[in-house]
Design a protein around this motif. Structure first.
Motif, PDB file in Angstrom:
ATOM      1  N   ALA A  74       0.854  -1.191   0.000  1.00 32.22           N
ATOM      2  CA  ALA A  74       0.000   0.000   0.000  1.00 32.22           C
ATOM      3  C   ALA A  74       0.886   1.236   0.000  1.00 32.22           C
ATOM      4  CB  ALA A  74      -0.915   0.001   1.224  1.00 32.22           C
ATOM      5  N   ALA A  75       0.383   2.323  -0.580  1.00 32.14           N
ATOM      6  CA  ALA A  75       1.177   3.551  -0.654  1.00 32.14           C
ATOM      7  C   ALA A  75       0.256   4.766  -0.640  1.00 32.14           C
ATOM      8  CB  ALA A  75       2.029   3.552  -1.917  1.00 32.14           C
ATOM      9  N   ASP A  76       0.825   5.883  -0.239  1.00 26.66           N
ATOM     10  CA  ASP A  76       0.100   7.146  -0.286  1.00 26.66           C
ATOM     11  C   ASP A  76       1.117   8.265  -0.528  1.00 26.66           C
ATOM     12  OD1 ASP A  76      -2.737   8.346   0.426  1.00 26.66           O
ATOM     13  OD2 ASP A  76      -1.218   9.718   1.186  1.00 26.66           O
ATOM     14  N   SER A  77       0.800   9.149  -1.466  1.00 28.61           N
ATOM     15  CA  SER A  77       1.707  10.260  -1.787  1.00 28.61           C
ATOM     16  C   SER A  77       1.061  11.585  -1.402  1.00 28.61           C
ATOM     17  CB  SER A  77       2.027  10.294  -3.280  1.00 28.61           C
ATOM     18  OG  SER A  77       2.699   9.127  -3.673  1.00 28.61           O
ATOM     19  N   VAL A  78       1.878  12.485  -0.840  1.00 31.10           N
ATOM     20  CA  VAL A  78       1.391  13.833  -0.554  1.00 31.10           C
ATOM     21  C   VAL A  78       2.364  14.861  -1.128  1.00 31.10           C
ATOM     22  CG1 VAL A  78       0.163  13.150   1.555  1.00 31.10           C
ATOM     23  CG2 VAL A  78       2.481  14.054   1.730  1.00 31.10           C
ATOM     24  N   VAL A  79       1.814  15.999  -1.493  1.00 36.15           N
ATOM     25  CA  VAL A  79       2.599  17.146  -1.942  1.00 36.15           C
ATOM     26  C   VAL A  79       2.567  18.158  -0.802  1.00 36.15           C
ATOM     27  CG1 VAL A  79       2.621  19.090  -3.565  1.00 36.15           C
ATOM     28  CG2 VAL A  79       2.192  16.766  -4.402  1.00 36.15           C
ATOM     29  N   VAL A 109       7.538  16.045  -2.324  1.00 35.06           N
ATOM     30  CA  VAL A 109       6.607  14.933  -2.534  1.00 35.06           C
ATOM     31  C   VAL A 109       7.098  13.804  -1.636  1.00 35.06           C
ATOM     32  CG1 VAL A 109       5.627  13.277  -4.164  1.00 35.06           C
ATOM     33  CG2 VAL A 109       6.157  15.608  -4.925  1.00 35.06           C
ATOM     34  N   ILE A 110       6.230  13.376  -0.731  1.00 34.36           N
ATOM     35  CA  ILE A 110       6.576  12.246   0.131  1.00 34.36           C
ATOM     36  C   ILE A 110       5.607  11.118  -0.157  1.00 34.36           C
ATOM     37  CG2 ILE A 110       6.878  11.395   2.491  1.00 34.36           C
ATOM     38  CD1 ILE A 110       7.406  14.265   3.383  1.00 34.36           C
ATOM     39  N   THR A 111       6.160   9.945  -0.446  1.00 32.14           N
ATOM     40  CA  THR A 111       5.330   8.756  -0.616  1.00 32.14           C
ATOM     41  C   THR A 111       5.598   7.826   0.557  1.00 32.14           C
ATOM     42  OG1 THR A 111       5.321   8.931  -3.026  1.00 32.14           O
ATOM     43  CG2 THR A 111       4.777   6.780  -2.099  1.00 32.14           C
ATOM     44  N   THR A 173      14.070  10.653  -6.316  1.00 30.67           N
ATOM     45  CA  THR A 173      13.709   9.817  -7.463  1.00 30.67           C
ATOM     46  C   THR A 173      12.426  10.283  -8.153  1.00 30.67           C
ATOM     47  OG1 THR A 173      12.379   8.172  -6.286  1.00 30.67           O
ATOM     48  CG2 THR A 173      14.761   7.808  -6.330  1.00 30.67           C
ATOM     49  N   TYR A 174      12.457  10.185  -9.471  1.00 30.03           N
ATOM     50  CA  TYR A 174      11.319  10.513 -10.325  1.00 30.03           C
ATOM     51  C   TYR A 174      10.146   9.580 -10.025  1.00 30.03           C
ATOM     52  CZ  TYR A 174       8.933  11.141 -14.879  1.00 30.03           C
ATOM     53  OH  TYR A 174       8.028  11.389 -15.875  1.00 30.03           O
ATOM     54  N   ALA A 175      10.444   8.284  -9.847  1.00 32.10           N
ATOM     55  CA  ALA A 175       9.384   7.296  -9.591  1.00 32.10           C
ATOM     56  C   ALA A 175       8.616   7.634  -8.318  1.00 32.10           C
ATOM     57  CB  ALA A 175       9.975   5.885  -9.499  1.00 32.10           C
ATOM     58  N   ASN A 176       9.310   8.179  -7.325  1.00 34.50           N
ATOM     59  CA  ASN A 176       8.639   8.564  -6.084  1.00 34.50           C
ATOM     60  C   ASN A 176       7.590   9.639  -6.342  1.00 34.50           C
ATOM     61  OD1 ASN A 176       8.413   8.457  -3.133  1.00 34.50           O
ATOM     62  ND2 ASN A 176       9.278  10.507  -3.184  1.00 34.50           N
TER      63      ASN A 176
END
Length: 194
Positions: A74-79, A109-111, A173-176
């Motif tokens: 599971a993942a969640d990204s925030v700006v 950006v933190i994932t 990283t770009y993928a992040n």
């Protein structure tokens, strides 16, 4: 191949970008999702929110674990800009406002990622700094009208026009920024499976 035949990754995310990144990394997976309310305590430091939400999603998805060989991802990204979280915009007006604030600024950006099995939980966050060039009203209108960024944290996707033409610098990283720090996920999976 990283995974033995009897191991199964269950991606607890509807994000097409996370699916794309896992496919490109050669990791076999299935998508299984539940609706999980993306709420968090008001007092929580913003940097901790993505890991908190990733854990919340993974733990809710534990019902999909059919054996000790299954792994929930599971993942969640925030700006984050100036200590505030930019979530997914509710409408065009919000998307325009967010992008206007991000214009010419460096943001984070933190994932948050959570890997969960019947026996173990590994959770971590990955941070990338992104610096936007100045965005004119015309730039913002063009992007929002043509790319409809309403399912994206911060109202943008790095792999679309705005990322290609209006991002000056990335640290990390770009993928992040796309939604999954694949290199760290790969390492964590190897640790989990060793």
């Amino acid at each position: 191949m990283l995974l033995k035949e009897n191991r199964r990754i269950i991606l607890a995310s509807k994000s097409p970008r996370r699916s794309q990144l896992l496919k490109e990394a050669g990791l076999p997976f299935e998508v299984k999702t539940l609706e999980v309310e993306e709420s968090y305590p008001d007092s929580m430091p913003v940097e901790e929110v993505p890991v908190y939400l990733a854990k919340k999603k993974a733990r809710a998805s534990k019902v999909f674990l059919e054996s000790d060989n299954d792994i929930i991802l599971a993942a969640d990204s925030v700006v984050i800009l100036n200590g505030s979280i930019f979530e997914k915009p509710q409408n065009e007006e919000e998307a325009h406002a967010m992008l206007a604030e991000l214009s010419g600024q460096e943001h984070q950006v933190i994932t948050g990622v959570c890997l969960l099995t019947n026996k173990e939980e590994i959770a971590f966050g990955d941070l990338t700094k992104v610096k936007f060039a100045p965005l004119s009203k015309e730039d913002i209108h063009y992007y929002v009208s043509n790319y409809q960024p309403f399912d994206k944290a911060g109202s943008y996707a790095i792999q679309e026009w705005i990322g290609l033409c209006k991002v000056e610098k990335i640290e990390g990283t770009y993928a992040n920024v796309m939604g999954l720090p694949v290199e760290r996920v790969w390492k964590a999976l190897q640790n989990l499976l060793s």
